[in-house]
Write an enzyme that holds these catalytic residues in place. Structure first.
Site, PDB file in Angstrom:
ATOM      1  N   LYS A 198       0.846  -1.211   0.000  1.00 23.81           N
ATOM      2  CA  LYS A 198       0.000   0.000   0.000  1.00 23.81           C
ATOM      3  C   LYS A 198       0.875   1.252   0.000  1.00 23.81           C
ATOM      4  CE  LYS A 198      -3.325   2.494   3.003  1.00 23.81           C
ATOM      5  NZ  LYS A 198      -4.204   2.408   4.199  1.00 23.81           N
TER       6      LYS A 198
ATOM      7  N   ASP B  50      -2.768   9.994   4.078  1.00 21.86           N
ATOM      8  CA  ASP B  50      -4.163   9.578   4.241  1.00 21.86           C
ATOM      9  C   ASP B  50      -4.881  10.532   5.180  1.00 21.86           C
ATOM     10  OD1 ASP B  50      -6.567   8.308   4.396  1.00 21.86           O
ATOM     11  OD2 ASP B  50      -5.837   6.577   5.552  1.00 21.86           O
TER      12      ASP B  50
ATOM     13  N   LYS C 208     -10.387  12.360   8.652  1.00 20.08           N
ATOM     14  CA  LYS C 208      -9.929  11.899   9.970  1.00 20.08           C
ATOM     15  C   LYS C 208      -9.897  13.068  10.951  1.00 20.08           C
ATOM     16  CE  LYS C 208      -6.731   8.240   8.428  1.00 20.08           C
ATOM     17  NZ  LYS C 208      -7.371   7.107   9.109  1.00 20.08           N
TER      18      LYS C 208
ATOM     19  N   ASP D 212       1.498   6.166   5.656  1.00 16.97           N
ATOM     20  CA  ASP D 212       0.529   5.185   5.158  1.00 16.97           C
ATOM     21  C   ASP D 212       1.017   4.511   3.865  1.00 16.97           C
ATOM     22  OD1 ASP D 212      -1.854   3.885   5.706  1.00 16.97           O
ATOM     23  OD2 ASP D 212      -3.092   5.302   4.581  1.00 16.97           O
TER      24      ASP D 212
ATOM     25  N   ASP E  98     -12.276   6.861   3.888  1.00 13.72           N
ATOM     26  CA  ASP E  98     -11.068   6.594   4.676  1.00 13.72           C
ATOM     27  C   ASP E  98     -10.656   5.122   4.571  1.00 13.72           C
ATOM     28  OD1 ASP E  98      -8.943   7.113   6.309  1.00 13.72           O
ATOM     29  OD2 ASP E  98     -10.100   7.267   8.166  1.00 13.72           O
TER      30      ASP E  98
ATOM     31  N   GLU F 289      -9.547   3.610   2.142  1.00 20.02           N
ATOM     32  CA  GLU F 289      -9.016   3.772   0.784  1.00 20.02           C
ATOM     33  C   GLU F 289      -7.937   2.746   0.431  1.00 20.02           C
ATOM     34  OE1 GLU F 289      -7.799   5.214   3.342  1.00 20.02           O
ATOM     35  OE2 GLU F 289      -5.670   4.816   3.009  1.00 20.02           O
TER      36      GLU F 289
ATOM     37  N   ARG G   9      -7.841  -0.477   0.911  1.00 16.91           N
ATOM     38  CA  ARG G   9      -8.386  -1.678   0.246  1.00 16.91           C
ATOM     39  C   ARG G   9      -8.800  -1.371  -1.191  1.00 16.91           C
ATOM     40  NH1 ARG G   9     -12.787  -2.283   4.903  1.00 16.91           N
ATOM     41  NH2 ARG G   9     -11.155  -1.081   5.934  1.00 16.91           N
TER      42      ARG G   9
HETATM   43  N1  BES Z   1      -4.409   4.165   7.012  1.00 19.21           N
HETATM   44  C1  BES Z   1      -5.547   3.841   7.795  1.00 19.21           C
HETATM   45  C2  BES Z   1      -5.261   2.769   8.853  1.00 19.21           C
HETATM   46  C3  BES Z   1      -4.292   3.149   9.937  1.00 19.21           C
HETATM   47  C4  BES Z   1      -4.776   3.644  11.149  1.00 19.21           C
HETATM   48  C5  BES Z   1      -2.946   2.968   9.783  1.00 19.21           C
HETATM   49  C6  BES Z   1      -3.878   3.980  12.147  1.00 19.21           C
HETATM   50  C7  BES Z   1      -2.061   3.301  10.797  1.00 19.21           C
HETATM   51  C8  BES Z   1      -2.521   3.803  11.980  1.00 19.21           C
HETATM   52  C9  BES Z   1      -6.684   3.331   6.907  1.00 19.21           C
HETATM   53  O1  BES Z   1      -6.718   3.839   5.620  1.00 19.21           O
HETATM   54  C10 BES Z   1      -7.962   3.729   7.562  1.00 19.21           C
HETATM   55  O2  BES Z   1      -8.191   4.889   7.682  1.00 19.21           O
HETATM   56  N2  BES Z   1      -8.743   2.744   7.962  1.00 19.21           N
HETATM   57  C11 BES Z   1      -9.977   2.985   8.612  1.00 19.21           C
HETATM   58  C12 BES Z   1     -11.001   2.047   8.035  1.00 19.21           C
HETATM   59  C13 BES Z   1     -12.404   2.329   8.460  1.00 19.21           C
HETATM   60  C14 BES Z   1     -12.884   3.627   7.847  1.00 19.21           C
HETATM   61  C15 BES Z   1     -13.306   1.208   8.024  1.00 19.21           C
HETATM   62  C16 BES Z   1      -9.769   2.695  10.107  1.00 19.21           C
HETATM   63  O3  BES Z   1      -9.069   1.756  10.446  1.00 19.21           O
HETATM   64  O4  BES Z   1     -10.296   3.470  10.914  1.00 19.21           O
HETATM   65 ZN    ZN Z   2      -4.869   4.479   4.847  1.00 19.37          ZN
HETATM   66 ZN    ZN Z   3      -7.801   5.656   5.483  1.00 18.16          ZN
END
Ligand code: BES
Ligand code: ZN
Ligand code: ZN
Length: 501
Positions: A264, A269, A276, A287, A346, A348, A350
Protein backbone atom coordinates in the site's frame (compact mmCIF):
# COMPACT_ATOMS: atom_id res chain seq x y z
CA UNK A 1 30.05 3.50 9.25
CA UNK A 2 32.41 0.65 8.57
CA UNK A 3 31.93 -2.89 9.85
CA UNK A 4 34.92 -5.21 9.87
CA UNK A 5 35.64 -8.74 11.00
CA UNK A 6 39.05 -9.49 12.49
CA UNK A 7 40.78 -12.48 14.08
CA UNK A 8 42.37 -11.78 17.43
CA UNK A 9 42.02 -11.19 21.13
CA UNK A 10 39.30 -8.70 22.12
CA UNK A 11 41.29 -7.61 25.19
CA UNK A 12 43.95 -6.21 22.86
CA UNK A 13 41.56 -4.38 20.46
CA UNK A 14 42.43 -0.74 19.74
CA UNK A 15 39.05 0.95 20.15
CA UNK A 16 37.21 3.49 22.27
CA UNK A 17 35.18 0.66 23.76
CA UNK A 18 35.20 -3.12 23.68
CA UNK A 19 31.96 -5.00 24.19
CA UNK A 20 31.67 -8.31 26.02
CA UNK A 21 28.58 -9.92 27.52
CA UNK A 22 27.10 -11.68 30.50
CA UNK A 23 24.19 -14.07 30.98
CA UNK A 24 21.84 -13.23 33.84
CA UNK A 25 22.71 -15.14 37.01
CA UNK A 26 26.05 -16.44 35.66
CA UNK A 27 29.73 -15.69 36.09
CA UNK A 28 31.87 -14.22 33.27
CA UNK A 29 32.99 -16.86 30.73
CA UNK A 30 34.89 -16.88 27.41
CA UNK A 31 35.96 -13.42 26.19
CA UNK A 32 34.24 -11.79 29.18
CA UNK A 33 36.44 -13.84 31.53
CA UNK A 34 39.56 -12.77 29.60
CA UNK A 35 38.60 -9.10 29.90
CA UNK A 36 37.72 -9.62 33.56
CA UNK A 37 41.19 -11.04 34.19
CA UNK A 38 42.83 -8.08 32.44
CA UNK A 39 40.78 -5.79 34.71
CA UNK A 40 41.96 -7.66 37.83
CA UNK A 41 38.54 -9.26 38.40
CA UNK A 42 36.50 -6.05 38.24
CA UNK A 43 33.60 -7.69 36.37
CA UNK A 44 33.44 -10.64 38.79
CA UNK A 45 33.35 -8.27 41.75
CA UNK A 46 30.60 -6.15 40.16
CA UNK A 47 28.58 -9.31 39.53
CA UNK A 48 29.11 -10.44 43.10
CA UNK A 49 28.01 -7.17 44.63
CA UNK A 50 24.96 -6.91 42.33
CA UNK A 51 26.28 -3.97 40.25
CA UNK A 52 25.97 -6.06 37.09
CA UNK A 53 23.04 -8.45 36.77
CA UNK A 54 23.27 -9.51 33.11
CA UNK A 55 19.63 -8.66 32.45
CA UNK A 56 18.76 -8.36 28.75
CA UNK A 57 19.37 -4.79 27.60
CA UNK A 58 21.56 -3.86 30.61
CA UNK A 59 24.75 -2.02 29.58
CA UNK A 60 27.43 -1.61 32.25
CA UNK A 61 30.37 0.66 31.49
CA UNK A 62 33.74 0.03 33.16
CA UNK A 63 36.58 2.49 32.57
CA UNK A 64 39.83 0.62 31.95
CA UNK A 65 42.12 3.38 33.30
CA UNK A 66 45.04 2.20 31.16
CA UNK A 67 44.75 -1.52 31.95
CA UNK A 68 43.65 -2.23 28.36
CA UNK A 69 44.22 -0.44 25.04
CA UNK A 70 40.47 0.46 24.94
CA UNK A 71 39.17 3.38 27.01
CA UNK A 72 36.08 1.51 28.19
CA UNK A 73 34.59 -1.93 28.50
CA UNK A 74 30.86 -2.35 27.99
CA UNK A 75 29.33 -5.46 29.54
CA UNK A 76 26.12 -6.19 27.67
CA UNK A 77 23.50 -8.20 29.56
CA UNK A 78 22.11 -11.08 27.48
CA UNK A 79 19.32 -12.10 29.88
CA UNK A 80 18.71 -15.73 30.82
CA UNK A 81 20.77 -18.18 28.75
CA UNK A 82 17.73 -20.29 27.77
CA UNK A 83 15.85 -17.20 26.48
CA UNK A 84 18.58 -15.94 24.15
CA UNK A 85 17.68 -15.89 20.45
CA UNK A 86 18.78 -13.91 17.41
CA UNK A 87 16.28 -11.15 17.93
CA UNK A 88 17.53 -10.65 21.52
CA UNK A 89 21.06 -10.34 20.07
CA UNK A 90 19.79 -7.65 17.68
CA UNK A 91 18.13 -5.80 20.57
CA UNK A 92 21.19 -6.04 22.83
CA UNK A 93 23.47 -4.72 20.06
CA UNK A 94 21.11 -1.81 19.32
CA UNK A 95 21.04 -0.91 23.01
CA UNK A 96 24.78 -0.87 23.69
CA UNK A 97 25.56 0.91 20.42
CA UNK A 98 23.24 3.77 21.38
CA UNK A 99 24.75 3.90 24.89
CA UNK A 100 28.30 4.02 23.49
CA UNK A 101 27.37 6.68 20.93
CA UNK A 102 26.13 8.87 23.80
CA UNK A 103 29.55 8.38 25.45
CA UNK A 104 31.30 9.70 22.33
CA UNK A 105 32.74 6.38 21.22
CA UNK A 106 33.72 6.38 17.58
CA UNK A 107 35.36 2.99 17.33
CA UNK A 108 33.84 -0.11 18.93
CA UNK A 109 35.12 -3.67 19.03
CA UNK A 110 32.73 -6.48 19.94
CA UNK A 111 32.51 -10.24 20.03
CA UNK A 112 29.62 -12.12 18.40
CA UNK A 113 27.05 -12.64 21.13
CA UNK A 114 25.74 -16.03 22.14
CA UNK A 115 27.88 -17.82 19.57
CA UNK A 116 30.13 -19.84 21.87
CA UNK A 117 28.44 -21.07 25.02
CA UNK A 118 25.13 -19.46 24.01
CA UNK A 119 24.66 -22.07 21.28
CA UNK A 120 23.77 -19.58 18.55
CA UNK A 121 25.19 -20.06 15.05
CA UNK A 122 28.18 -17.70 14.65
CA UNK A 123 27.22 -16.53 11.14
CA UNK A 124 23.65 -15.75 12.21
CA UNK A 125 24.92 -13.98 15.31
CA UNK A 126 27.29 -11.80 13.25
CA UNK A 127 24.36 -10.89 11.00
CA UNK A 128 22.23 -10.05 14.05
CA UNK A 129 25.01 -7.90 15.57
CA UNK A 130 25.24 -5.89 12.33
CA UNK A 131 21.47 -5.53 12.02
CA UNK A 132 20.93 -4.64 15.67
CA UNK A 133 23.83 -2.17 15.83
CA UNK A 134 23.09 -0.27 12.63
CA UNK A 135 19.30 -0.25 12.97
CA UNK A 136 19.61 0.79 16.62
CA UNK A 137 21.86 3.69 15.56
CA UNK A 138 19.50 4.74 12.74
CA UNK A 139 18.33 8.32 12.81
CA UNK A 140 16.35 10.36 10.31
CA UNK A 141 18.56 13.35 9.74
CA UNK A 142 17.18 14.96 6.58
CA UNK A 143 15.86 18.10 8.29
CA UNK A 144 18.00 18.61 11.39
CA UNK A 145 21.41 17.59 12.66
CA UNK A 146 21.36 14.32 14.62
CA UNK A 147 21.77 14.66 18.40
CA UNK A 148 24.93 12.55 18.57
CA UNK A 149 27.96 12.04 16.40
CA UNK A 150 27.97 8.75 14.49
CA UNK A 151 29.98 5.71 15.46
CA UNK A 152 32.56 5.39 12.68
CA UNK A 153 33.63 1.77 12.99
CA UNK A 154 32.50 -1.50 14.53
CA UNK A 155 34.98 -4.37 14.50
CA UNK A 156 33.77 -7.89 15.22
CA UNK A 157 36.69 -9.69 16.87
CA UNK A 158 36.84 -13.48 16.75
CA UNK A 159 39.42 -15.62 18.56
CA UNK A 160 39.17 -18.60 16.18
CA UNK A 161 40.48 -17.50 12.76
CA UNK A 162 38.75 -20.32 10.87
CA UNK A 163 35.36 -18.84 11.79
CA UNK A 164 36.09 -15.63 9.85
CA UNK A 165 34.58 -16.64 6.48
CA UNK A 166 31.23 -17.50 8.07
CA UNK A 167 31.25 -14.27 10.07
CA UNK A 168 31.97 -12.34 6.86
CA UNK A 169 28.94 -13.97 5.23
CA UNK A 170 26.74 -12.94 8.14
CA UNK A 171 28.06 -9.38 7.99
CA UNK A 172 27.47 -9.26 4.22
CA UNK A 173 23.81 -10.23 4.54
CA UNK A 174 23.30 -8.04 7.61
CA UNK A 175 24.59 -4.96 5.78
CA UNK A 176 22.28 -5.55 2.81
CA UNK A 177 19.26 -5.97 5.09
CA UNK A 178 20.15 -2.89 7.12
CA UNK A 179 20.53 -0.78 3.99
CA UNK A 180 17.11 -1.90 2.77
CA UNK A 181 15.38 -1.46 6.14
CA UNK A 182 16.93 2.00 6.54
CA UNK A 183 15.66 2.95 3.08
CA UNK A 184 12.15 1.87 4.10
CA UNK A 185 12.46 3.85 7.36
CA UNK A 186 13.68 6.93 5.48
CA UNK A 187 10.78 6.76 3.03
CA UNK A 188 8.21 6.40 5.83
CA UNK A 189 9.75 9.14 7.99
CA UNK A 190 9.91 11.55 5.07
CA UNK A 191 7.06 14.08 5.22
CA UNK A 192 4.27 13.75 2.68
CA UNK A 193 5.13 17.02 0.92
CA UNK A 194 8.38 15.32 -0.09
CA UNK A 195 7.41 11.64 -0.29
CA UNK A 196 4.81 12.01 -3.04
CA UNK A 197 3.76 9.24 -5.43
CA UNK A 198 6.15 10.76 -8.01
CA UNK A 199 9.02 10.70 -5.51
CA UNK A 200 8.29 7.05 -4.75
CA UNK A 201 8.45 6.36 -8.48
CA UNK A 202 11.77 8.23 -8.68
CA UNK A 203 13.21 6.13 -5.83
CA UNK A 204 11.96 2.99 -7.59
CA UNK A 205 13.92 4.19 -10.63
CA UNK A 206 17.07 4.50 -8.52
CA UNK A 207 16.55 1.03 -7.03
CA UNK A 208 15.98 -0.45 -10.49
CA UNK A 209 19.10 1.25 -11.89
CA UNK A 210 21.31 0.06 -9.05
CA UNK A 211 19.96 -3.49 -8.93
CA UNK A 212 19.33 -4.01 -12.66
CA UNK A 213 15.62 -4.54 -12.03
CA UNK A 214 12.83 -4.21 -14.56
CA UNK A 215 10.62 -1.20 -13.86
CA UNK A 216 7.24 0.14 -14.99
CA UNK A 217 5.72 3.40 -13.85
CA UNK A 218 2.07 3.64 -14.85
CA UNK A 219 0.28 6.98 -14.60
CA UNK A 220 -3.43 7.82 -14.58
CA UNK A 221 -3.92 7.41 -18.32
CA UNK A 222 -2.38 3.90 -18.16
CA UNK A 223 -4.63 3.16 -15.17
CA UNK A 224 -7.65 4.23 -17.22
CA UNK A 225 -6.61 1.94 -20.06
CA UNK A 226 -6.21 -0.95 -17.62
CA UNK A 227 -9.57 -0.22 -15.95
CA UNK A 228 -8.17 0.60 -12.51
CA UNK A 229 -11.22 2.56 -11.40
CA UNK A 230 -10.64 1.99 -7.68
CA UNK A 231 -7.09 3.38 -7.59
CA UNK A 232 -8.15 6.25 -9.86
CA UNK A 233 -11.14 6.95 -7.62
CA UNK A 234 -8.96 7.42 -4.54
CA UNK A 235 -6.51 9.63 -6.44
CA UNK A 236 -9.17 12.04 -7.71
CA UNK A 237 -9.12 14.33 -4.69
CA UNK A 238 -5.40 15.05 -4.97
CA UNK A 239 -3.33 17.26 -7.25
CA UNK A 240 -0.50 14.72 -7.13
CA UNK A 241 -0.61 12.29 -10.03
CA UNK A 242 -1.00 8.68 -8.88
CA UNK A 243 1.60 6.09 -9.84
CA UNK A 244 1.43 2.36 -10.10
CA UNK A 245 5.02 1.21 -9.70
CA UNK A 246 6.27 -2.26 -10.60
CA UNK A 247 9.80 -3.54 -9.98
CA UNK A 248 10.82 -6.96 -11.33
CA UNK A 249 13.72 -9.08 -10.27
CA UNK A 250 14.64 -12.02 -12.51
CA UNK A 251 16.84 -14.42 -10.56
CA UNK A 252 15.69 -17.58 -12.29
CA UNK A 253 16.02 -17.35 -16.07
CA UNK A 254 14.78 -20.91 -16.44
CA UNK A 255 11.32 -20.07 -15.07
CA UNK A 256 8.44 -17.86 -16.17
CA UNK A 257 6.92 -17.98 -12.70
CA UNK A 258 7.26 -15.08 -10.28
CA UNK A 259 6.03 -14.27 -6.81
CA UNK A 260 4.25 -10.96 -6.19
CA UNK A 261 4.85 -8.49 -3.36
CA UNK A 262 2.19 -5.77 -3.17
CA UNK A 263 2.51 -2.73 -0.87
CA UNK A 264 0.00 0.00 0.00
CA UNK A 265 1.43 3.35 -1.08
CA UNK A 266 -0.87 6.05 0.33
CA UNK A 267 1.61 8.91 0.68
CA UNK A 268 -0.86 10.81 2.86
CA UNK A 269 -4.16 9.58 4.24
CA UNK A 270 -6.36 12.45 5.40
CA UNK A 271 -9.34 10.14 5.18
CA UNK A 272 -10.65 12.07 2.17
CA UNK A 273 -14.23 13.41 2.46
CA UNK A 274 -14.71 11.01 5.42
CA UNK A 275 -11.96 13.08 6.99
CA UNK A 276 -9.93 11.90 9.97
CA UNK A 277 -9.71 13.87 13.24
CA UNK A 278 -6.77 16.30 13.13
CA UNK A 279 -5.15 14.74 16.21
CA UNK A 280 -2.46 12.30 14.98
CA UNK A 281 -3.34 12.92 11.34
CA UNK A 282 0.34 13.76 10.69
CA UNK A 283 1.13 10.10 11.31
CA UNK A 284 -0.67 9.32 8.09
CA UNK A 285 2.43 10.37 6.14
CA UNK A 286 3.47 6.80 6.93
CA UNK A 287 0.53 5.18 5.16
CA UNK A 288 2.89 4.11 2.39
CA UNK A 289 4.93 1.85 4.70
CA UNK A 290 3.80 -1.30 2.86
CA UNK A 291 4.92 0.17 -0.46
CA UNK A 292 8.23 1.29 1.06
CA UNK A 293 8.82 -2.22 2.44
CA UNK A 294 8.16 -3.82 -0.94
CA UNK A 295 10.48 -1.43 -2.78
CA UNK A 296 13.22 -1.82 -0.17
CA UNK A 297 12.89 -5.61 -0.11
CA UNK A 298 13.38 -5.67 -3.88
CA UNK A 299 16.52 -3.56 -3.54
CA UNK A 300 17.92 -6.10 -1.03
CA UNK A 301 16.86 -9.09 -3.15
CA UNK A 302 18.61 -7.53 -6.17
CA UNK A 303 21.84 -7.56 -4.16
CA UNK A 304 21.40 -10.99 -2.57
CA UNK A 305 20.50 -12.53 -5.95
CA UNK A 306 18.47 -15.60 -4.91
CA UNK A 307 17.35 -17.95 -7.70
CA UNK A 308 13.73 -16.81 -7.90
CA UNK A 309 11.65 -14.26 -9.79
CA UNK A 310 9.93 -11.51 -7.81
CA UNK A 311 7.66 -8.66 -8.89
CA UNK A 312 6.89 -5.77 -6.53
CA UNK A 313 3.74 -3.73 -7.14
CA UNK A 314 3.09 -0.43 -5.40
CA UNK A 315 -0.09 1.58 -6.00
CA UNK A 316 0.81 5.10 -4.86
CA UNK A 317 -1.50 8.05 -4.35
CA UNK A 318 -2.65 10.61 -1.81
CA UNK A 319 -6.09 10.43 -0.17
CA UNK A 320 -7.35 14.01 0.12
CA UNK A 321 -10.68 15.83 0.22
CA UNK A 322 -11.40 18.36 -2.53
CA UNK A 323 -14.04 19.37 -5.06
CA UNK A 324 -13.02 16.46 -7.23
CA UNK A 325 -12.65 13.91 -4.43
CA UNK A 326 -14.33 10.56 -4.11
CA UNK A 327 -17.55 10.80 -2.06
CA UNK A 328 -19.30 8.35 0.25
CA UNK A 329 -21.88 6.54 -1.86
CA UNK A 330 -19.83 6.66 -5.07
CA UNK A 331 -19.47 3.42 -7.00
CA UNK A 332 -16.13 2.45 -8.57
CA UNK A 333 -15.21 -0.40 -10.89
CA UNK A 334 -11.98 -2.28 -10.15
CA UNK A 335 -9.70 -3.80 -12.78
CA UNK A 336 -11.18 -7.28 -12.27
CA UNK A 337 -14.63 -5.93 -13.17
CA UNK A 338 -16.07 -5.89 -9.63
CA UNK A 339 -18.08 -2.83 -8.64
CA UNK A 340 -17.42 -1.26 -5.22
CA UNK A 341 -19.73 1.02 -3.28
CA UNK A 342 -17.55 3.45 -1.31
CA UNK A 343 -19.24 3.88 2.07
CA UNK A 344 -16.24 5.52 3.72
CA UNK A 345 -13.48 7.27 1.79
CA UNK A 346 -11.07 6.59 4.68
CA UNK A 347 -11.14 2.88 3.81
CA UNK A 348 -9.02 3.77 0.78
CA UNK A 349 -6.19 1.26 1.22
CA UNK A 350 -8.39 -1.68 0.25
CA UNK A 351 -9.53 0.28 -2.83
CA UNK A 352 -6.07 0.86 -4.25
CA UNK A 353 -5.05 -2.69 -3.31
CA UNK A 354 -8.12 -4.07 -5.12
CA UNK A 355 -6.60 -2.84 -8.39
CA UNK A 356 -3.02 -3.74 -7.49
CA UNK A 357 -4.04 -7.30 -6.54
CA UNK A 358 -6.19 -7.64 -9.68
CA UNK A 359 -3.18 -6.53 -11.71
CA UNK A 360 -0.93 -9.07 -9.92
CA UNK A 361 -3.42 -11.88 -10.64
CA UNK A 362 -3.64 -10.81 -14.28
CA UNK A 363 0.16 -10.97 -14.50
CA UNK A 364 -0.03 -14.56 -13.23
CA UNK A 365 2.07 -13.83 -10.13
CA UNK A 366 1.87 -16.48 -7.40
CA UNK A 367 1.94 -16.58 -4.46
CA UNK A 368 0.95 -13.03 -3.52
CA UNK A 369 2.00 -11.23 -0.35
CA UNK A 370 0.52 -7.83 0.38
CA UNK A 371 1.60 -5.43 3.11
CA UNK A 372 -0.57 -2.55 4.19
CA UNK A 373 -1.10 -0.12 7.05
CA UNK A 374 -4.71 -1.08 6.52
CA UNK A 375 -6.80 -0.78 9.68
CA UNK A 376 -6.87 0.86 13.09
CA UNK A 377 -8.89 -2.22 14.07
CA UNK A 378 -5.78 -4.39 13.68
CA UNK A 379 -4.01 -2.18 16.25
CA UNK A 380 -6.99 -2.58 18.61
CA UNK A 381 -6.80 -6.37 18.14
CA UNK A 382 -3.05 -6.98 18.35
CA UNK A 383 -1.45 -3.83 19.73
CA UNK A 384 1.77 -2.48 18.29
CA UNK A 385 3.95 -5.60 18.71
CA UNK A 386 2.32 -7.89 16.15
CA UNK A 387 1.27 -7.51 12.52
CA UNK A 388 -1.94 -9.29 11.55
CA UNK A 389 -1.54 -12.14 9.07
CA UNK A 390 -4.42 -13.43 6.94
CA UNK A 391 -4.11 -16.20 4.40
CA UNK A 392 -6.07 -18.51 2.12
CA UNK A 393 -3.19 -21.00 2.09
CA UNK A 394 -1.81 -22.77 5.17
CA UNK A 395 1.50 -23.82 3.55
CA UNK A 396 2.25 -20.28 2.41
CA UNK A 397 1.32 -18.95 5.84
CA UNK A 398 3.73 -21.40 7.48
CA UNK A 399 6.53 -20.25 5.14
CA UNK A 400 5.81 -16.60 5.86
CA UNK A 401 5.67 -17.20 9.63
CA UNK A 402 9.06 -18.93 9.44
CA UNK A 403 10.53 -16.11 7.37
CA UNK A 404 9.16 -13.52 9.81
CA UNK A 405 10.65 -15.48 12.71
CA UNK A 406 14.11 -15.36 11.13
CA UNK A 407 13.69 -11.63 10.51
CA UNK A 408 12.60 -10.97 14.10
CA UNK A 409 9.21 -9.69 12.95
CA UNK A 410 6.16 -10.83 14.89
CA UNK A 411 3.03 -11.94 13.07
CA UNK A 412 -0.21 -13.28 14.46
CA UNK A 413 -2.76 -15.09 12.36
CA UNK A 414 -6.30 -13.75 12.23
CA UNK A 415 -9.16 -15.65 10.57
CA UNK A 416 -10.96 -15.10 7.26
CA UNK A 417 -14.41 -16.42 8.21
CA UNK A 418 -16.82 -17.01 5.33
CA UNK A 419 -19.75 -15.79 7.44
CA UNK A 420 -18.24 -12.31 7.93
CA UNK A 421 -18.39 -11.71 4.16
CA UNK A 422 -22.01 -10.75 4.70
CA UNK A 423 -20.78 -7.46 6.18
CA UNK A 424 -19.15 -6.38 2.93
CA UNK A 425 -22.34 -6.85 0.87
CA UNK A 426 -23.69 -3.76 -0.86
CA UNK A 427 -27.28 -3.04 -1.87
CA UNK A 428 -26.28 -1.61 -5.22
CA UNK A 429 -22.78 -2.94 -6.09
CA UNK A 430 -20.82 -6.21 -5.93
CA UNK A 431 -19.18 -5.18 -2.65
CA UNK A 432 -18.86 -2.21 -0.29
CA UNK A 433 -15.65 -0.95 1.30
CA UNK A 434 -16.55 -1.16 5.00
CA UNK A 435 -18.13 -3.73 7.27
CA UNK A 436 -19.86 -3.02 10.56
CA UNK A 437 -18.28 -1.84 13.80
CA UNK A 438 -16.58 -5.07 14.86
CA UNK A 439 -13.75 -7.13 13.36
CA UNK A 440 -12.61 -4.34 11.07
CA UNK A 441 -9.21 -5.87 10.29
CA UNK A 442 -10.96 -9.07 9.21
CA UNK A 443 -13.60 -7.48 7.00
CA UNK A 444 -10.84 -5.42 5.35
CA UNK A 445 -8.86 -8.60 4.66
CA UNK A 446 -11.99 -10.35 3.34
CA UNK A 447 -12.48 -7.39 0.99
CA UNK A 448 -8.93 -7.85 -0.39
CA UNK A 449 -9.61 -11.57 -0.78
CA UNK A 450 -12.24 -10.70 -3.41
CA UNK A 451 -9.45 -9.54 -5.70
CA UNK A 452 -6.96 -12.42 -5.53
CA UNK A 453 -9.08 -15.07 -7.19
CA UNK A 454 -7.75 -18.52 -6.21
CA UNK A 455 -4.11 -17.42 -5.97
CA UNK A 456 -2.31 -18.43 -2.74
CA UNK A 457 -2.18 -15.14 -0.87
CA UNK A 458 -1.21 -13.61 2.43
CA UNK A 459 -2.19 -10.20 3.67
CA UNK A 460 -0.12 -8.52 6.41
CA UNK A 461 -1.82 -5.65 8.23
CA UNK A 462 1.10 -3.56 9.49
CA UNK A 463 -0.91 -0.58 10.80
CA UNK A 464 0.39 -1.13 14.35
CA UNK A 465 3.94 -2.15 13.58
CA UNK A 466 5.09 0.25 10.84
CA UNK A 467 6.08 2.95 13.31
CA UNK A 468 7.04 3.05 16.94
CA UNK A 469 6.36 5.74 19.55
CA UNK A 470 9.31 4.64 21.68
CA UNK A 471 12.93 3.59 21.39
CA UNK A 472 13.76 0.01 22.35
CA UNK A 473 16.56 -2.34 21.26
CA UNK A 474 17.09 -1.91 17.52
CA UNK A 475 13.79 -0.05 17.11
CA UNK A 476 13.99 3.72 17.27
CA UNK A 477 11.19 6.30 17.37
CA UNK A 478 9.41 6.68 14.04
CA UNK A 479 9.39 4.23 11.17
CA UNK A 480 10.44 0.63 11.88
CA UNK A 481 10.91 -0.65 8.33
CA UNK A 482 8.70 -3.62 9.21
CA UNK A 483 8.13 -6.14 6.44
CA UNK A 484 11.47 -5.76 4.67
CA UNK A 485 13.07 -8.61 6.64
CA UNK A 486 10.11 -10.95 6.22
CA UNK A 487 9.89 -10.38 2.47
CA UNK A 488 13.62 -10.85 1.93
CA UNK A 489 13.75 -14.00 4.09
CA UNK A 490 10.71 -15.35 2.25
CA UNK A 491 12.30 -14.80 -1.16
CA UNK A 492 15.50 -16.49 0.06
CA UNK A 493 13.62 -19.47 1.49
CA UNK A 494 11.53 -19.96 -1.66
CA UNK A 495 14.71 -19.80 -3.75
CA UNK A 496 18.08 -21.42 -3.74
CA UNK A 497 20.41 -19.28 -1.69
CA UNK A 498 22.01 -15.96 -2.52
CA UNK A 499 25.47 -14.46 -2.84
CA UNK A 500 26.17 -14.30 0.90
CA UNK A 501 25.38 -17.97 1.49
N1 BES B 1 -4.41 4.16 7.01
C1 BES B 1 -5.55 3.84 7.80
C2 BES B 1 -5.26 2.77 8.85
C3 BES B 1 -4.29 3.15 9.94
C4 BES B 1 -4.78 3.64 11.15
C5 BES B 1 -2.95 2.97 9.78
C6 BES B 1 -3.88 3.98 12.15
C7 BES B 1 -2.06 3.30 10.80
C8 BES B 1 -2.52 3.80 11.98
C9 BES B 1 -6.68 3.33 6.91
O1 BES B 1 -6.72 3.84 5.62
C10 BES B 1 -7.96 3.73 7.56
O2 BES B 1 -8.19 4.89 7.68
N2 BES B 1 -8.74 2.74 7.96
C11 BES B 1 -9.98 2.98 8.61
C12 BES B 1 -11.00 2.05 8.03
C13 BES B 1 -12.40 2.33 8.46
C14 BES B 1 -12.88 3.63 7.85
C15 BES B 1 -13.31 1.21 8.02
C16 BES B 1 -9.77 2.69 10.11
O3 BES B 1 -9.07 1.76 10.45
O4 BES B 1 -10.30 3.47 10.91
ZN1 ZN C 1 -4.87 4.48 4.85
ZN1 ZN D 1 -7.80 5.66 5.48
Amino acid sequence: MEIKVRAGDITQAEADAIVVNLFEGEQPGGATAAVDKALDGAITRLVENGGIKGKSGEVSIIHTLGKLPARMVAVAGLGKRQDLDLDKVRGVAGGYCRSLRKLNCHRIATIVHGAGIGGIDAEASAEAVVEGSLLGLYSFANYKKPEYEDIAEIVIVEREGDKLPSLERGVCKGKILVEATSLARDMVNEPANHMTPSRMAEIAGEIAGKGKLGINIFDSSDMETMGMGALLGVSKGSNQTPKLITLSYKGDESSERAIGFIGKGITFDSGGISIKPSKDMAEMKGDMAGGAAVMSALSAIAQLRPKINVVGIIPATENLPSGSALKPGDVLKAMNGKTIEVMNTDAEGRLILADALSYAVKQGLSPLIDLATLTGACIVALGTGYSGAFSNDQKLLDKVLEAAGRAGEKLWRLPLPEEYKEQNKSEIADIKNIGNRHGGAITAALFLGEFVDKTPWIHLDIAGTASSSKESGYVVKGATGVGVGTLVELALSLAEGGICT
